[in-house]
Design a protein around this motif. Structure first.
Motif, PDB file in Angstrom:
ATOM      1  N   MET A 110      19.745  53.315  21.271  1.00  0.00           N
ATOM      2  CA  MET A 110      20.766  52.863  22.221  1.00  0.00           C
ATOM      3  C   MET A 110      22.014  53.730  22.055  1.00  0.00           C
ATOM      4  O   MET A 110      22.538  53.867  20.952  1.00  0.00           O
ATOM      5  CB  MET A 110      21.110  51.396  21.959  1.00  0.00           C
ATOM      6  N   ASN A 111      22.480  54.354  23.158  1.00  0.00           N
ATOM      7  CA  ASN A 111      23.666  55.199  23.037  1.00  0.00           C
ATOM      8  C   ASN A 111      24.948  54.366  23.131  1.00  0.00           C
ATOM      9  O   ASN A 111      24.919  53.169  23.440  1.00  0.00           O
ATOM     10  CB  ASN A 111      23.658  56.309  24.100  1.00  0.00           C
ATOM     11  N   ASP A 112      26.079  55.050  22.849  1.00  0.00           N
ATOM     12  CA  ASP A 112      27.360  54.349  22.819  1.00  0.00           C
ATOM     13  C   ASP A 112      27.695  53.722  24.169  1.00  0.00           C
ATOM     14  O   ASP A 112      28.229  52.611  24.226  1.00  0.00           O
ATOM     15  CB  ASP A 112      28.475  55.325  22.415  1.00  0.00           C
ATOM     16  N   ARG A 113      27.404  54.418  25.266  1.00  0.00           N
ATOM     17  CA  ARG A 113      27.755  53.901  26.582  1.00  0.00           C
ATOM     18  C   ARG A 113      26.954  52.638  26.912  1.00  0.00           C
ATOM     19  O   ARG A 113      27.490  51.682  27.474  1.00  0.00           O
ATOM     20  CB  ARG A 113      27.524  54.969  27.663  1.00  0.00           C
ATOM     21  N   THR A 114      25.661  52.638  26.547  1.00  0.00           N
ATOM     22  CA  THR A 114      24.840  51.458  26.791  1.00  0.00           C
ATOM     23  C   THR A 114      25.356  50.275  25.973  1.00  0.00           C
ATOM     24  O   THR A 114      25.468  49.151  26.478  1.00  0.00           O
ATOM     25  CB  THR A 114      23.370  51.737  26.436  1.00  0.00           C
ATOM     26  N   ALA A 115      25.675  50.528  24.718  1.00  0.00           N
ATOM     27  CA  ALA A 115      26.206  49.462  23.861  1.00  0.00           C
ATOM     28  C   ALA A 115      27.530  48.941  24.414  1.00  0.00           C
ATOM     29  O   ALA A 115      27.790  47.729  24.402  1.00  0.00           O
ATOM     30  CB  ALA A 115      26.388  49.979  22.445  1.00  0.00           C
ATOM     31  N   LEU A 116      28.358  49.859  24.907  1.00  0.00           N
ATOM     32  CA  LEU A 116      29.647  49.462  25.467  1.00  0.00           C
ATOM     33  C   LEU A 116      29.448  48.606  26.722  1.00  0.00           C
ATOM     34  O   LEU A 116      30.118  47.580  26.902  1.00  0.00           O
ATOM     35  CB  LEU A 116      30.472  50.701  25.800  1.00  0.00           C
ATOM     36  N   ALA A 117      28.508  49.022  27.588  1.00  0.00           N
ATOM     37  CA  ALA A 117      28.249  48.261  28.818  1.00  0.00           C
ATOM     38  C   ALA A 117      27.749  46.856  28.491  1.00  0.00           C
ATOM     39  O   ALA A 117      28.173  45.864  29.120  1.00  0.00           O
ATOM     40  CB  ALA A 117      27.242  48.997  29.685  1.00  0.00           C
ATOM     41  N   GLU A 118      26.882  46.743  27.517  1.00  0.00           N
ATOM     42  CA  GLU A 118      26.369  45.428  27.144  1.00  0.00           C
ATOM     43  C   GLU A 118      27.472  44.565  26.534  1.00  0.00           C
ATOM     44  O   GLU A 118      27.568  43.374  26.828  1.00  0.00           O
ATOM     45  CB  GLU A 118      25.209  45.586  26.159  1.00  0.00           C
ATOM     46  N   ARG A 119      28.296  45.176  25.694  1.00  0.00           N
ATOM     47  CA  ARG A 119      29.401  44.427  25.091  1.00  0.00           C
ATOM     48  C   ARG A 119      30.394  43.984  26.164  1.00  0.00           C
ATOM     49  O   ARG A 119      30.914  42.864  26.122  1.00  0.00           O
ATOM     50  CB  ARG A 119      30.113  45.315  24.059  1.00  0.00           C
ATOM     51  N   PHE A 120      30.659  44.861  27.127  1.00  0.00           N
ATOM     52  CA  PHE A 120      31.608  44.544  28.186  1.00  0.00           C
ATOM     53  C   PHE A 120      31.125  43.339  28.993  1.00  0.00           C
ATOM     54  O   PHE A 120      31.899  42.427  29.289  1.00  0.00           O
ATOM     55  CB  PHE A 120      31.812  45.754  29.109  1.00  0.00           C
ATOM     56  N   GLU A 121      29.861  43.340  29.371  1.00  0.00           N
ATOM     57  CA  GLU A 121      29.320  42.220  30.147  1.00  0.00           C
ATOM     58  C   GLU A 121      29.341  40.932  29.337  1.00  0.00           C
ATOM     59  O   GLU A 121      29.635  39.859  29.862  1.00  0.00           O
ATOM     60  CB  GLU A 121      27.904  42.533  30.633  1.00  0.00           C
ATOM     61  N   ALA A 122      29.026  41.034  28.064  1.00  0.00           N
ATOM     62  CA  ALA A 122      29.061  39.849  27.212  1.00  0.00           C
ATOM     63  C   ALA A 122      30.477  39.300  27.081  1.00  0.00           C
ATOM     64  O   ALA A 122      30.678  38.087  26.938  1.00  0.00           O
ATOM     65  CB  ALA A 122      28.498  40.178  25.837  1.00  0.00           C
ATOM     66  N   ASP A 123      31.475  40.193  27.129  1.00  0.00           N
ATOM     67  CA  ASP A 123      32.880  39.800  26.948  1.00  0.00           C
ATOM     68  C   ASP A 123      33.623  39.609  28.266  1.00  0.00           C
ATOM     69  O   ASP A 123      34.826  39.353  28.251  1.00  0.00           O
ATOM     70  CB  ASP A 123      33.620  40.863  26.125  1.00  0.00           C
ATOM     71  N   ARG A 124      32.928  39.722  29.393  1.00  0.00           N
ATOM     72  CA  ARG A 124      33.629  39.703  30.685  1.00  0.00           C
ATOM     73  C   ARG A 124      34.473  38.440  30.864  1.00  0.00           C
ATOM     74  O   ARG A 124      35.620  38.503  31.306  1.00  0.00           O
ATOM     75  CB  ARG A 124      32.632  39.856  31.829  1.00  0.00           C
ATOM     76  N   SER A 125      33.915  37.276  30.533  1.00  0.00           N
ATOM     77  CA  SER A 125      34.678  36.039  30.738  1.00  0.00           C
ATOM     78  C   SER A 125      35.913  36.003  29.842  1.00  0.00           C
ATOM     79  O   SER A 125      36.995  35.551  30.263  1.00  0.00           O
ATOM     80  CB  SER A 125      33.800  34.808  30.484  1.00  0.00           C
ATOM     81  N   HIS A 126      35.768  36.501  28.623  1.00  0.00           N
ATOM     82  CA  HIS A 126      36.919  36.586  27.717  1.00  0.00           C
ATOM     83  C   HIS A 126      37.976  37.537  28.270  1.00  0.00           C
ATOM     84  O   HIS A 126      39.177  37.218  28.280  1.00  0.00           O
ATOM     85  CB  HIS A 126      36.450  37.074  26.348  1.00  0.00           C
ATOM     86  N   LEU A 127      37.553  38.677  28.776  1.00  0.00           N
ATOM     87  CA  LEU A 127      38.489  39.666  29.299  1.00  0.00           C
ATOM     88  C   LEU A 127      39.201  39.136  30.548  1.00  0.00           C
ATOM     89  O   LEU A 127      40.393  39.386  30.749  1.00  0.00           O
ATOM     90  CB  LEU A 127      37.760  40.971  29.605  1.00  0.00           C
TER      91      LEU A 127
END
Length: 293
Positions: A1-18
């Motif tokens: 898993m590359n950094d961008r994929t990990a970032l995209a997954e983290r972003f979606e997981a954190d969307r409600s928090h953000l």
């Protein structure tokens, strides 16, 4: 898993928090969504290979975007003051009722105070006090030292608490219960409950900006005032209990922008007087604070 994929997954997981961070920074669901999208565009181009806490890093990215948006607000939107009895229009949320529920969940009084803070104070308070971001990370966002960021948050905290004032007047708990019941009955369209809260000889005064009208308006009598409250159901949206100049009152504030204040006089536990204020100068002079739960 590359950094961008990990970032995209983290972003979606954190969307409600953000979105929660952005909403408290901006006071608008639509603007909060825009800020989150802009944050993703910025984050997607960044090198995150050395970032250990992606959630914390994304929170600061959203904070910086919101800070820039706050600083770019050159003038406040001047809505007609007959907003006292209307449904919010375009730009105040695609679904006014959902936006009003969101405002309730955060606290209308808190949104009013946040709207009055300087952008740097708002950022420091929201990120630290509401989302536990360390001042060591907040300082660089503001181009200030951590100690200065701490001072900004402390200043904002005093404003949120209304300068440290406690509810004044006889039996402040009873006053709060009555004011909350008045809001609940107004929202629920419960005429009998409204009449039961009002003194038979209650007098309602509304300044010329409320309707607007050439002269201030005065209405007398429990049933007449209750009927007026029932007719003006639009005011119940974006309205919450607040500490206004040390007294428990109601504040109506779409997107955190104070539009109407309802002050109450109680006699023997019943509402004997209601002062409805929409004059901009009077609103600006009020000190608004957040009541403790």
């Amino acid at each position: 898993m590359n950094d961008r994929t990990a970032l995209a997954e983290r972003f979606e997981a954190d969307r409600s928090h953000l979105k929660a961070v952005a909403y408290r920074m901006l006071g608008s669901a639509a603007e909060a969504e825009d800020a989150v999208q802009e944050s993703w565009l910025r984050a997607a181009e960044a090198d995150v290979s050395e970032v250990r806490n992606l959630t914390g890093w994304l929170t600061t990215v959203v904070g910086r975007v919101c800070l820039n948006m706050l600083r770019s607000r050159r003038t406040r939107r001047e809505d007609p003051l007959d907003a006292y009895d209307r449904t919010p229009g375009p730009g105040e949320g695609d679904d006014p009722e959902q936006e009003a529920l969101l405002a309730d969940s955060v606290g209308v009084a808190l949104l009013v105070v946040l709207d009055k803070l300087a952008p740097a104070e708002r950022l420091a308070f929201v990120l630290h006090d509401m989302f536990a971001v360390p001042f060591a990370e907040i300082g660089p966002l503001l181009d200030r030292s951590p100690d200065t960021a701490r001072q900004l948050a402390s200043r904002a905290r005093r404003r949120v608490k209304g300068g440290g004032a406690s509810p004044s007047g006889a039996d402040p708990l009873r006053r709060r219960q009555v004011v909350e019941a008045f809001l609940s009955a107004s929202r629920g369209g419960d005429f009998d409950a409204l009449v039961a809260l009002l003194h038979p000889d209650v007098v309602l005064h509304a300044d010329r900006s409320v309707i607007p009208s050439p002269e201030p308006v005065m209405v007398r009598g429990a049933e007449t005032v209750a009927r007026g409250a029932m007719a003006a159901t639009g005011r119940a949206l974006f309205t919450g209990v607040a500490l206004v100049d040390g007294a428990v009152a109601l504040a109506m504030a779409p997107q955190g922008r104070l539009r109407v204040v309802l002050g109450f006089t109680l006699v023997d536990g019943l509402i004997s007087g209601i002062d409805v204020v929409a004059d901009p100068d009077r609103l600006d002079a009020f000190e608004i604070g957040v009541l403790d739960d």
